[in-house]
Design a protein around this motif. Sequence first.
Motif, PDB file in Angstrom:
ATOM      1  N   GLN A 183       0.745  -1.240  -0.165  1.00  0.00           N
ATOM      2  CA  GLN A 183      -0.151  -0.659  -0.227  1.00  0.00           C
ATOM      3  C   GLN A 183       1.561   1.395   0.068  1.00  0.00           C
ATOM      4  O   GLN A 183       1.879   1.534   0.474  1.00  0.00           O
ATOM      5  CB  GLN A 183      -0.592  -0.008   1.323  1.00  0.00           C
ATOM      6  CG  GLN A 183      -2.233  -1.104   1.311  1.00  0.00           C
ATOM      7  CD  GLN A 183      -2.934  -1.084   0.629  1.00  0.00           C
ATOM      8  OE1 GLN A 183      -3.364   0.012   0.101  1.00  0.00           O
ATOM      9  NE2 GLN A 183      -3.181  -2.316  -0.559  1.00  0.00           N
ATOM     10  N   ILE A 184       1.235   2.236  -1.084  1.00  0.00           N
ATOM     11  CA  ILE A 184       1.762   3.085  -0.628  1.00  0.00           C
ATOM     12  C   ILE A 184       1.526   4.385  -0.545  1.00  0.00           C
ATOM     13  O   ILE A 184       0.388   4.687  -0.230  1.00  0.00           O
ATOM     14  CB  ILE A 184       1.953   3.599  -2.381  1.00  0.00           C
ATOM     15  CG1 ILE A 184       1.082   3.776  -3.167  1.00  0.00           C
ATOM     16  CG2 ILE A 184       2.605   2.440  -3.015  1.00  0.00           C
ATOM     17  CD1 ILE A 184       1.735   4.215  -4.977  1.00  0.00           C
ATOM     18  N   ASN A 185       2.123   4.802   0.376  1.00  0.00           N
ATOM     19  CA  ASN A 185       1.695   6.415   0.692  1.00  0.00           C
ATOM     20  C   ASN A 185       2.834   7.448   0.225  1.00  0.00           C
ATOM     21  O   ASN A 185       3.732   7.311   0.451  1.00  0.00           O
ATOM     22  CB  ASN A 185       1.912   6.363   2.520  1.00  0.00           C
ATOM     23  CG  ASN A 185       1.278   5.069   2.598  1.00  0.00           C
ATOM     24  OD1 ASN A 185      -0.106   5.351   2.946  1.00  0.00           O
ATOM     25  ND2 ASN A 185       1.125   4.059   4.229  1.00  0.00           N
ATOM     26  N   ARG A 186       2.038   8.310  -1.312  1.00  0.00           N
ATOM     27  CA  ARG A 186       3.061   9.072  -0.869  1.00  0.00           C
ATOM     28  C   ARG A 186       2.905  10.213  -0.927  1.00  0.00           C
ATOM     29  O   ARG A 186       2.181  11.129  -0.306  1.00  0.00           O
ATOM     30  CB  ARG A 186       1.794   9.960  -3.037  1.00  0.00           C
ATOM     31  CG  ARG A 186       2.207   8.280  -3.781  1.00  0.00           C
ATOM     32  CD  ARG A 186       0.661   9.239  -4.941  1.00  0.00           C
ATOM     33  NE  ARG A 186       0.910   7.785  -6.054  1.00  0.00           N
ATOM     34  CZ  ARG A 186       1.057   7.753  -6.574  1.00  0.00           C
ATOM     35  NH1 ARG A 186       2.760   8.312  -7.028  1.00  0.00           N
ATOM     36  NH2 ARG A 186       1.673   6.447  -7.436  1.00  0.00           N
ATOM     37  N   ASP A 225       6.074   7.383  -2.547  1.00  0.00           N
ATOM     38  CA  ASP A 225       6.305   6.735  -1.254  1.00  0.00           C
ATOM     39  C   ASP A 225       7.532   6.418  -1.667  1.00  0.00           C
ATOM     40  O   ASP A 225       8.489   5.390  -1.174  1.00  0.00           O
ATOM     41  CB  ASP A 225       5.144   4.879  -1.290  1.00  0.00           C
ATOM     42  CG  ASP A 225       5.771   4.299   0.460  1.00  0.00           C
ATOM     43  OD1 ASP A 225       6.559   4.818   1.329  1.00  0.00           O
ATOM     44  OD2 ASP A 225       4.192   3.964   0.382  1.00  0.00           O
ATOM     45  N   LEU A 228       9.415   2.850   0.849  1.00  0.00           N
ATOM     46  CA  LEU A 228       9.467   2.132   0.097  1.00  0.00           C
ATOM     47  C   LEU A 228      10.115   2.079  -1.363  1.00  0.00           C
ATOM     48  O   LEU A 228      10.793   0.899  -2.308  1.00  0.00           O
ATOM     49  CB  LEU A 228       7.366   1.746  -0.584  1.00  0.00           C
ATOM     50  CG  LEU A 228       6.616   1.423  -0.272  1.00  0.00           C
ATOM     51  CD1 LEU A 228       5.075   1.101  -1.014  1.00  0.00           C
ATOM     52  CD2 LEU A 228       7.210   0.419   0.902  1.00  0.00           C
ATOM     53  N   HIS A 308       3.597   1.543  -8.009  1.00  0.00           N
ATOM     54  CA  HIS A 308       3.980   2.892  -8.613  1.00  0.00           C
ATOM     55  C   HIS A 308       3.408   2.984  -9.925  1.00  0.00           C
ATOM     56  O   HIS A 308       3.506   4.175 -10.962  1.00  0.00           O
ATOM     57  CB  HIS A 308       4.908   3.630  -8.561  1.00  0.00           C
ATOM     58  CG  HIS A 308       5.609   3.113  -6.800  1.00  0.00           C
ATOM     59  ND1 HIS A 308       5.732   3.279  -5.861  1.00  0.00           N
ATOM     60  CD2 HIS A 308       5.160   4.826  -6.041  1.00  0.00           C
ATOM     61  CE1 HIS A 308       5.629   3.730  -5.114  1.00  0.00           C
ATOM     62  NE2 HIS A 308       5.686   4.525  -4.608  1.00  0.00           N
TER      63      HIS A 308
END
Length: 327
Positions: A183-186, A225, A228, A308
């Motif tokens: 799960q990406i958190n930008r 992210d 990551l 991404h």
Amino acid sequence: MNSKNIEDSLKNLIEQTYQIEQEYKNLSLSYQNLQKIVKDVVDVLPTAIWVLNSDNTMFLQNAQALKSKGLFKMLNLNKTEYECELGGLFYLIKISSKDNKKIIQAIDITNQKRTERLASMGQVAAHLAHEIRNPVGSISLLSSTLLKRVDDNNKLIVNEIQSAIFRLERIIKATLLFTKGVQINRINFDFITLKHECFEALKFYGYSKDIQIDLNFPNISYNADFALLCMVFENLIFNAIDAIEESDEESGNIRLEYEKTKNEHKFYLYDSGVSIADSGMVFEPFKTSKLNGNGLGLSLCLQIIAAHKGSIEVILNPKCFCVSLPC
């Protein structure tokens, strides 16, 4: 009956005979065309199909069946449905009967078996990672405290402990990410900060050879992210170090180059280590040629970059990993 009537009757009979003959030819041609269509359809099926006569002699087999002669020899015709393995591939065998014919299907279920195996391995790995995480965290905290108290002669030992803990924490983090999903958190950051994070991580990654590391990250702002992407480039660099450690040379070099295209940021990571034995298995989870690897690093890198909307490509000559991120 006069001769004219006889002639007309004969003429009608000839015409009817001709029509019947033409209809038979058309019907025969249609049947042949139908046979050809059926054979063409059966041949393009991805499943191997055999049709046997009542005495088990061959009546029909498609193209896939012709390629699977070894599989046909090991078939058990007394069962109606079962699984078997041949050459590392798994098949579901289904046997049915129709009009004194025996129809056999061999369905390739290798990917399904692989998915089930990975799910099972992932569950076990996640459980172990959770169990190990807490004691490792305690050891990490205690080693940091110990480093402040020991004399200079013993600091090297504590540094080695911290290096080992760093590797273990990476494995735990990778395992949990792999099993839970990425799960990406930008956030907004500069690519060049990836360089600083990679060199910080290298302080805890032990290696014995003289390795020159040159990371040419650009001074460009990006939204992604950060944590990551750090993991991705750290994994690639650590793999490059391990490849150099496995080589016969006493030294080596790692170089990261950047290229900006119309739609992508492209990062090329080169190393002078051993070549890649099987490029097709590079990103396969739980498969690794390294003695100290767990086979999750590159598979996780692929997941992160895919999250991404980017890609990772393996280039063999010269040996290189290319990471592409969308602009």
